[in-house]
Design an enzyme around this catalytic site. Structure first.
Site, mmCIF file in Angstrom:
data_model
loop_
_atom_site.group_PDB
_atom_site.id
_atom_site.type_symbol
_atom_site.label_atom_id
_atom_site.label_comp_id
_atom_site.label_asym_id
_atom_site.label_seq_id
_atom_site.Cartn_x
_atom_site.Cartn_y
_atom_site.Cartn_z
ATOM 1 N N CYS A 191 75.924 -25.313 12.181
ATOM 2 C CA CYS A 191 75.788 -26.009 10.749
ATOM 3 C C CYS A 191 75.184 -27.284 10.876
ATOM 4 O O CYS A 191 75.626 -28.345 10.763
ATOM 5 C CB CYS A 191 77.254 -26.019 10.190
ATOM 6 S SG CYS A 191 76.843 -26.398 8.503
ATOM 7 N N ALA A 335 77.352 -18.015 7.802
ATOM 8 C CA ALA A 335 76.560 -17.026 6.946
ATOM 9 C C ALA A 335 75.546 -16.380 7.700
ATOM 10 O O ALA A 335 75.331 -15.068 7.272
ATOM 11 C CB ALA A 335 75.776 -18.037 5.795
ATOM 12 N N CYS A 367 73.326 -22.985 4.191
ATOM 13 C CA CYS A 367 74.024 -24.249 4.557
ATOM 14 C C CYS A 367 74.437 -24.774 3.157
ATOM 15 O O CYS A 367 73.568 -25.384 2.411
ATOM 16 C CB CYS A 367 73.129 -25.016 5.287
ATOM 17 S SG CYS A 367 74.007 -26.536 6.046
HETATM 18 P P1 FAD Z 1 82.890 -19.207 16.709
HETATM 19 O O1 FAD Z 1 83.539 -19.172 15.343
HETATM 20 O O2 FAD Z 1 82.764 -20.654 16.987
HETATM 21 O O3 FAD Z 1 83.879 -18.449 17.842
HETATM 22 C C1 FAD Z 1 83.588 -18.371 19.263
HETATM 23 C C2 FAD Z 1 84.999 -17.875 19.626
HETATM 24 O O4 FAD Z 1 84.572 -17.630 21.094
HETATM 25 C C3 FAD Z 1 85.982 -19.068 19.965
HETATM 26 O O5 FAD Z 1 87.326 -18.450 19.073
HETATM 27 C C4 FAD Z 1 86.178 -19.167 21.271
HETATM 28 O O6 FAD Z 1 87.513 -19.525 21.649
HETATM 29 C C5 FAD Z 1 85.684 -18.002 22.018
HETATM 30 N N1 FAD Z 1 85.333 -18.325 23.393
HETATM 31 C C6 FAD Z 1 84.584 -19.296 23.929
HETATM 32 N N2 FAD Z 1 84.308 -19.207 25.206
HETATM 33 C C7 FAD Z 1 84.977 -17.985 25.677
HETATM 34 C C8 FAD Z 1 85.062 -17.078 26.739
HETATM 35 N N3 FAD Z 1 84.554 -17.564 28.020
HETATM 36 N N4 FAD Z 1 85.775 -16.000 26.838
HETATM 37 C C9 FAD Z 1 86.286 -15.675 25.590
HETATM 38 N N5 FAD Z 1 86.296 -16.251 24.345
HETATM 39 C C10 FAD Z 1 85.524 -17.328 24.421
HETATM 40 N N6 FAD Z 1 78.831 -22.186 8.746
HETATM 41 C C11 FAD Z 1 78.594 -21.728 7.365
HETATM 42 O O7 FAD Z 1 78.108 -20.580 7.036
HETATM 43 N N7 FAD Z 1 78.800 -22.621 6.051
HETATM 44 C C12 FAD Z 1 79.128 -23.810 6.394
HETATM 45 O O8 FAD Z 1 79.420 -24.607 5.206
HETATM 46 C C13 FAD Z 1 79.420 -24.270 7.765
HETATM 47 N N8 FAD Z 1 79.943 -25.518 7.875
HETATM 48 C C14 FAD Z 1 80.526 -25.831 8.980
HETATM 49 C C15 FAD Z 1 80.942 -27.069 9.146
HETATM 50 C C16 FAD Z 1 81.530 -27.443 10.580
HETATM 51 C C17 FAD Z 1 82.059 -28.900 10.584
HETATM 52 C C18 FAD Z 1 81.460 -26.565 11.589
HETATM 53 C C19 FAD Z 1 82.120 -27.021 12.885
HETATM 54 C C20 FAD Z 1 80.784 -25.457 11.304
HETATM 55 C C21 FAD Z 1 80.336 -24.796 10.128
HETATM 56 N N9 FAD Z 1 79.804 -23.629 10.061
HETATM 57 C C22 FAD Z 1 79.323 -23.452 8.869
HETATM 58 C C23 FAD Z 1 79.342 -22.903 11.113
HETATM 59 C C24 FAD Z 1 80.248 -21.832 11.383
HETATM 60 O O9 FAD Z 1 81.683 -22.280 11.496
HETATM 61 C C25 FAD Z 1 79.687 -21.216 12.871
HETATM 62 O O10 FAD Z 1 78.472 -21.055 12.867
HETATM 63 C C26 FAD Z 1 80.596 -19.832 13.129
HETATM 64 O O11 FAD Z 1 81.842 -19.919 13.462
HETATM 65 C C27 FAD Z 1 80.022 -19.118 14.247
HETATM 66 O O12 FAD Z 1 80.627 -18.024 14.494
HETATM 67 P P2 FAD Z 1 80.803 -17.514 16.263
HETATM 68 O O13 FAD Z 1 81.753 -16.266 16.198
HETATM 69 O O14 FAD Z 1 79.379 -17.505 16.710
HETATM 70 O O15 FAD Z 1 81.612 -18.878 16.853
HETATM 71 C C1 UQ1 Z 2 78.325 -16.781 3.492
HETATM 72 O O1 UQ1 Z 2 78.115 -15.760 3.542
HETATM 73 C C2 UQ1 Z 2 79.219 -17.237 4.372
HETATM 74 O O2 UQ1 Z 2 80.255 -16.593 5.212
HETATM 75 C C3 UQ1 Z 2 81.413 -16.134 4.687
HETATM 76 C C4 UQ1 Z 2 79.320 -18.713 4.385
HETATM 77 O O3 UQ1 Z 2 80.157 -19.255 5.416
HETATM 78 C C5 UQ1 Z 2 81.179 -19.913 5.136
HETATM 79 C C6 UQ1 Z 2 78.610 -19.549 3.668
HETATM 80 O O4 UQ1 Z 2 78.669 -20.792 3.801
HETATM 81 C C7 UQ1 Z 2 77.619 -19.036 2.880
HETATM 82 C C8 UQ1 Z 2 76.790 -19.978 1.973
HETATM 83 C C9 UQ1 Z 2 77.514 -17.680 2.696
HETATM 84 C C10 UQ1 Z 2 76.672 -16.902 1.746
HETATM 85 C C11 UQ1 Z 2 77.142 -16.379 0.601
HETATM 86 C C12 UQ1 Z 2 76.848 -16.526 -0.693
HETATM 87 C C13 UQ1 Z 2 77.598 -15.985 -1.697
HETATM 88 C C14 UQ1 Z 2 75.505 -17.137 -1.074
#
Ligand code: FAD
Ligand code: UQ1
Length: 441
Positions: A191, A335, A367
């Site tokens: 993000c 997203a 975002c």
């Molecule tokens: P994560 O959800 O981070 O999951 C990874 C998992 O892997 C964790 O549970 C961890 O414990 C596990 N793991 C790590 N290493 C190992 C290992 N060796 N073995 C097994 N498991 C392991 N996204 C949006 O769409 N909109 C937003 O507004 C937004 N705002 C954000 C604001 C903040 C402050 C933050 C921190 C993030 C934000 N994001 C947002 C980003 C979003 O949270 C991440 O992009 C999303 O969670 C990614 O998913 P993921 O499954 O790739 O990783």
């Molecule tokens: C989205 O799909 C999503 O995943 C649930 C987010 O994560 C929190 C988002 O922040 C956004 C913007 C989307 C996109 C969804 C719409 C309805 C624009």
């Protein structure tokens, strides 16, 4: 073998019940699964939910060490004092599909030539297919003095459940006439809008409390935001609000005793020291070492090396990746995970059925750029070079809007908990097509 159970045998006292219900070495040593999902975050939960019911009980396993699953996008609002930390978390066991086995530990190493992974306990699991979804790890330790500085007031970070509440406290206790610094590191991050969202929320809070503030954004990037349409809108906002933007500034040290932050100018190598009363740090990030240090699976940057359209590993056809840990060149968001989940349904579904993967990811990511406690610019774009807007709604999304804030604060959490982690929500492409009468992508 510790840490394995089928989720429909969960009881309340975690560790004891865990052992009591563990099917232990008797049936799980060197256990084989049709599909192994590594990581139980947004991408891992979504993928496991999607495939566990299709493949049936015991065919899918999730490896995830944590017991609370956080909806990280809410931390922007938690740090802003607009939601509680409790609202952002749910028990992992309530989200993982009941047909899947859950190994509550980390993968220590991957052996892709043997179709196996080794867990921290030393146990091995084998698979037919694997999805890697281990996300990014936070490297606060890479900034000299920062871990000590977190022990002092005013130093905070929305990126961690450990430090996010310090942000709300820093905003509340900010002194009239003080300096507030916000940073963006010199690595890919999740993000990329979050480092400045909290700056806008803070600026508005100071203004409404009648406090004067010198606000500085120090970013390692050469631009304020990577998509021109939204960067232009954000430049207008920072100019209106008198926020000072310092590009190519990388935080390298924090001195809590003198309350100073030291930045390196990435082009001139000059060192710049700035005093702070509030310091919001976005840490450097990298993939977990089990992936990042594995030369067979990772690219040079440590990301799972997948085809950016099919999400299939470039060398191992039975391995796919989703989310922040992959080499897909799009902004790393939940997203994006939603958009990738649709591709996973088609492509992993196809290879499980012995067919070729045909679906192609368009790079969709989004975002919601929160610009205050009631307004938001909903940025949505793809992974072209440079990225192009890929907007859902037939309105100018570069404008600050209350409706978009309401979506971010109230609709997105529901979409996440009931749609994405349950494997249903595949992003808003369907609405985009509807709103545009099917005429565009
Ligand atoms: P994560 O959800 O981070 O999951 C990874 C998992 O892997 C964790 O549970 C961890 O414990 C596990 N793991 C790590 N290493 C190992 C290992 N060796 N073995 C097994 N498991 C392991 N996204 C949006 O769409 N909109 C937003 O507004 C937004 N705002 C954000 C604001 C903040 C402050 C933050 C921190 C993030 C934000 N994001 C947002 C980003 C979003 O949270 C991440 O992009 C999303 O969670 C990614 O998913 P993921 O499954 O790739 O990783
Ligand atoms: C989205 O799909 C999503 O995943 C649930 C987010 O994560 C929190 C988002 O922040 C956004 C913007 C989307 C996109 C969804 C719409 C309805 C624009």
């Amino acid at each position: 073998m510790k840490a394995v159970k089928f989720l429909n045998t969960v009881s309340k006292t975690e560790n004891i019940s865990f052992r009591a219900f563990s099917v232990s070495s008797q049936c799980h040593a060197d256990k084989h699964f049709r599909l192994l999902v590594v990581g139980g975050g947004a991408g891992g939960c979504g993928t496991a939910s999607k495939f566990a019911s299709k493949l049936g009980k015991g065919k899918v396993a999730v490896i995830e060490p944590t017991t609370t699953h956080y909806y990280q996008p809410m931390w922007t609002l938690v740090g802003g004092g607009l939601k509680t930390l409790e609202q952002s978390g749910r028990p992992m066991e309530s989200l993982l599909p009941k047909e899947a086995a859950w190994f509550k530990e980390k993968v220590q190493s991957f052996q892709p030539d043997e179709n196996s992974v080794t867990l921290e306990s030393g146990d091995k699991l084998t698979y037919d297919y694997m999805v890697v979804a281990v996300g990014l790890q936070l490297r606060y330790d890479k900034i000299k003095g920062l871990l000590d500085a977190f022990e002092t007031p005013g130093v905070c970070s929305n990126y961690s459940d450990k430090y996010v509440l310090k942000t709300a406290a820093a905003i509340k206790n900010f002194p009239n006439g003080g300096n507030a610094l916000f940073t963006f590191p010199n690595t890919p991050i999740k993000c990329a809008g979050a480092p400045q969202k909290i700056m806008y929320i803070s600026e508005e809070a100071f203004r409404e409390a009648g406090k004067k503030a010198n606000i500085e954004f120090h970013s390692s990037l050469a631009v304020l935001f990577g998509v021109k349409k939204y960067a232009d809108a954000l430049w207008k906002i920072v100019e209106q609000r008198g926020i000072n933007i310092n590009l190519r500034h990388n935080l390298i040290e924090v001195k809590p005793d003198s309350k100073e932050a030291v930045f390196e100018h990435l082009d001139t190598k000059e060192l710049i020291t700035r005093p702070y009363d509030m310091l919001h740090v976005t840490p450097p990030m990298n993939t977990p070492p089990a992936l990042g240090e594995n030369k067979q699976l990772a690219n040079e940057g440590g990301f799972l090396d997948v085809d950016k359209e099919t999400l299939r590993h470039v060398k191992y056809p039975n391995i796919f990746g989703i989310g922040d840990c992959t080499s897909v060149p799009t902004a790393k968001t939940a997203a994006a995970v939603a958009g990738q989940l649709g591709i996973m349904r088609h492509n992993l579904g196809a290879v499980l059925a012995g067919k070729d993967p045909q679906a192609k990811y368009d790079g969709y990511t989004s975002c919601p750029l929160v610009t205050g406690r009631k307004t938001c610019v909903l940025a949505e774009f793809d992974f072209q070079a440079p990225p192009q807007p890929l907007e859902t709604f037939p309105i100018n999304q570069a404008k600050e809007r209350v409706t978009m804030y309401m979506m971010k604060a109230h609709v997105m959490p529901q979409l996440y908990w009931y749609g994405l982690v349950k494997g249903w929500w595949e992003g808003p492409a369907i609405f985009r097509k509807l709103f545009r009468f099917g005429f565009s992508k």
